[in-house]
Design a protein around this motif. Sequence first.
Motif, PDB file in Angstrom:
ATOM      1  N   UNK A  22       0.829  -1.204   0.000  1.00 24.69           N
ATOM      2  CA  UNK A  22       0.000   0.000   0.000  1.00 24.69           C
ATOM      3  C   UNK A  22       0.869   1.261   0.000  1.00 24.69           C
ATOM      4  N   UNK A  23       1.941   1.251   0.796  1.00 22.64           N
ATOM      5  CA  UNK A  23       2.844   2.405   0.833  1.00 22.64           C
ATOM      6  C   UNK A  23       3.523   2.614  -0.522  1.00 22.64           C
ATOM      7  N   UNK A  24       3.959   1.503  -1.137  1.00 22.47           N
ATOM      8  CA  UNK A  24       4.608   1.611  -2.439  1.00 22.47           C
ATOM      9  C   UNK A  24       3.647   2.163  -3.491  1.00 22.47           C
ATOM     10  N   UNK A  25       2.387   1.745  -3.415  1.00 21.36           N
ATOM     11  CA  UNK A  25       1.384   2.270  -4.346  1.00 21.36           C
ATOM     12  C   UNK A  25       1.218   3.774  -4.173  1.00 21.36           C
ATOM     13  N   UNK A  26       1.166   4.204  -2.920  1.00 16.50           N
ATOM     14  CA  UNK A  26       0.992   5.627  -2.640  1.00 16.50           C
ATOM     15  C   UNK A  26       2.184   6.433  -3.166  1.00 16.50           C
ATOM     16  N   UNK A  27       3.393   5.911  -2.952  1.00 15.31           N
ATOM     17  CA  UNK A  27       4.583   6.598  -3.449  1.00 15.31           C
ATOM     18  C   UNK A  27       4.586   6.674  -4.973  1.00 15.31           C
ATOM     19  N   UNK A  28       4.148   5.591  -5.626  1.00 16.35           N
ATOM     20  CA  UNK A  28       4.135   5.606  -7.082  1.00 16.35           C
ATOM     21  C   UNK A  28       3.133   6.626  -7.613  1.00 16.35           C
ATOM     22  N   UNK A  29       1.951   6.700  -6.994  1.00 16.69           N
ATOM     23  CA  UNK A  29       0.971   7.709  -7.409  1.00 16.69           C
ATOM     24  C   UNK A  29       1.543   9.120  -7.253  1.00 16.69           C
ATOM     25  N   UNK A  78       4.732   9.917  -7.317  1.00 16.11           N
ATOM     26  CA  UNK A  78       5.761  10.088  -8.342  1.00 16.11           C
ATOM     27  C   UNK A  78       5.137  10.428  -9.692  1.00 16.11           C
ATOM     28  N   UNK A  79       4.093   9.697 -10.071  1.00 16.81           N
ATOM     29  CA  UNK A  79       3.457   9.929 -11.360  1.00 16.81           C
ATOM     30  C   UNK A  79       2.859  11.335 -11.452  1.00 16.81           C
ATOM     31  N   UNK A  80       2.244  11.794 -10.372  1.00 22.19           N
ATOM     32  CA  UNK A  80       1.653  13.124 -10.405  1.00 22.19           C
ATOM     33  C   UNK A  80       2.738  14.196 -10.552  1.00 22.19           C
ATOM     34  N   UNK A 134      11.942  12.029  -8.883  1.00 23.81           N
ATOM     35  CA  UNK A 134      12.482  11.088  -7.904  1.00 23.81           C
ATOM     36  C   UNK A 134      13.339  11.812  -6.871  1.00 23.81           C
ATOM     37  N   UNK A 135      14.164  12.754  -7.345  1.00 27.32           N
ATOM     38  CA  UNK A 135      15.034  13.471  -6.418  1.00 27.32           C
ATOM     39  C   UNK A 135      14.231  14.362  -5.478  1.00 27.32           C
ATOM     40  N   UNK A 136      13.171  14.974  -5.994  1.00 25.73           N
ATOM     41  CA  UNK A 136      12.344  15.795  -5.122  1.00 25.73           C
ATOM     42  C   UNK A 136      11.596  14.953  -4.098  1.00 25.73           C
ATOM     43  N   UNK A 137      11.169  13.771  -4.501  1.00 29.64           N
ATOM     44  CA  UNK A 137      10.569  12.862  -3.530  1.00 29.64           C
ATOM     45  C   UNK A 137      11.595  12.438  -2.498  1.00 29.64           C
ATOM     46  N   UNK A 138      12.850  12.300  -2.949  1.00 31.95           N
ATOM     47  CA  UNK A 138      13.912  11.914  -2.030  1.00 31.95           C
ATOM     48  C   UNK A 138      14.097  12.907  -0.914  1.00 31.95           C
ATOM     49  N   UNK A 139      13.786  14.173  -1.166  1.00 32.07           N
ATOM     50  CA  UNK A 139      13.923  15.163  -0.092  1.00 32.07           C
ATOM     51  C   UNK A 139      12.841  15.003   0.958  1.00 32.07           C
ATOM     52  N   UNK A 140      11.780  14.235   0.605  1.00 35.15           N
ATOM     53  CA  UNK A 140      10.688  14.039   1.548  1.00 35.15           C
ATOM     54  C   UNK A 140      10.727  12.665   2.193  1.00 35.15           C
ATOM     55  N   UNK A 141      11.356  11.704   1.524  1.00 35.09           N
ATOM     56  CA  UNK A 141      11.299  10.320   1.996  1.00 35.09           C
ATOM     57  C   UNK A 141      12.683   9.690   1.898  1.00 35.09           C
TER      58      UNK A 141
END
Length: 453
Positions: free
Chosen positions: A27-34, A36-38, A58-65
Amino acid sequence: MTVDDELEGQIAEWRAYMHRRRELDHADAEELEDHLRSRITELTEGGLRTDEAFLIAVKRMGSLDALSREFAREHSERLWKQLVLPGEPDTPATARSRRELPVMVLCAVVAALAIKVPSWFGTDLDDDGSFYARNISLFALPALAAYFVWQRRVGLRVVGVLAVLFVLAAVAANAYPLADDAQSTVLTAIHLPLALWLVVGVAYTGGDWRSDRRRMDFIRFTGEWFIYFVLLALGGGVLTAVTVNVFAAIGLDVEDFVSLWLLPCGAMAAVVVAAWLVEAKQSVIENMAPVLTRVFTPLFATALLAFLGAFVWTSNGIDVERDVLILFDLLLVVVLGLLLYAISARDLTARPGLFDRLQLVLVVSALVIDAIVLLAITGRITEWGLSPNKTAALGENVILLANLAWSAWLFLGFVRGRMPFGRLERWQTRYVVVYAAWAWMVVLAFPPLFDFA
């Protein structure tokens, strides 16, 4: 290769990395993928190319996770590894993973006891082997489906569909007046496990069976599960031999306990335990099915080419007795398995190489063999008429022929640089529905169609 195919390949690689991390549940991976796609959509709408948008997202998500940050660093350097890092001890995902063990044990115990329930009503394993052959999948697979229902947090609607399918299978296996030596009995014993395994696939995907990605995840799981189940079976064989001989050393005969309890109950429990092991080890080691595929693809390709050479040289026809048909069908299934697990581990953006050409040789060889077998079956049916076995073999080989033929065409297009590899992956995942429909048809329609013969 289109821009969309390239982007989907990058996202698939990112998703595989995330799923290998034990800290994340599905479920967490699904949320992260959504998420990322947005972000990718926002960046491409701002004028960036898709590959640039992917890296920046991906890099911007990396600053959050923290997990995405690690992925971003490795992706930028093209260093694809599977790191074994301990999760935070107090995270909800870790707490849930701790509950998986007792839940798995409970489901395994239910599966182990289920095979003993008929004996409590006078149907012993030794006395009615036909009953157990028809119902063997009904003892363990409902418990396995229940484990995935809990793990994936499946909704009540999907649970209802799963329950109906298992009840329908139980009725089909036991309501028809099938004789012990009837061909329909054998066909039910072979096809019902396949039909119900794909029902388990619905639970594994969390009810999202229409998703190509989810179906591919289930295909990967199936290969890994089979390997673990075989390893558990080998270990169980050693345990059985040791148990019998140790007790025999002190004058006790435990063979009845082994044959009536240890082996049947252990086999049913191993179905659930193997699934838990596959889920638990995803972040620890490389998947084994793709590794074995690399080893056996050239070997099987060589064996099939040698068979075709011998067939042409000797001009001998193929014996189409039941055991021979089963052997050839298993051979074709193995070829498709090698193809599937090579696809599951392949980078969709990589250029065709030597291994891809070997796979094309393997698929074309299997296609030719399937055509030869079909000609032999058709000739036998023309001479002796239809029977449940011949009709089932005919249908299965036609289904396999269609899959192999289109797979060969797609593979040839990919090797020649005219088609993206993603089309082959989508073709294989969507064809699973055909296998499921055929398995249910054999179980439900064949017995009355052939007068329960």
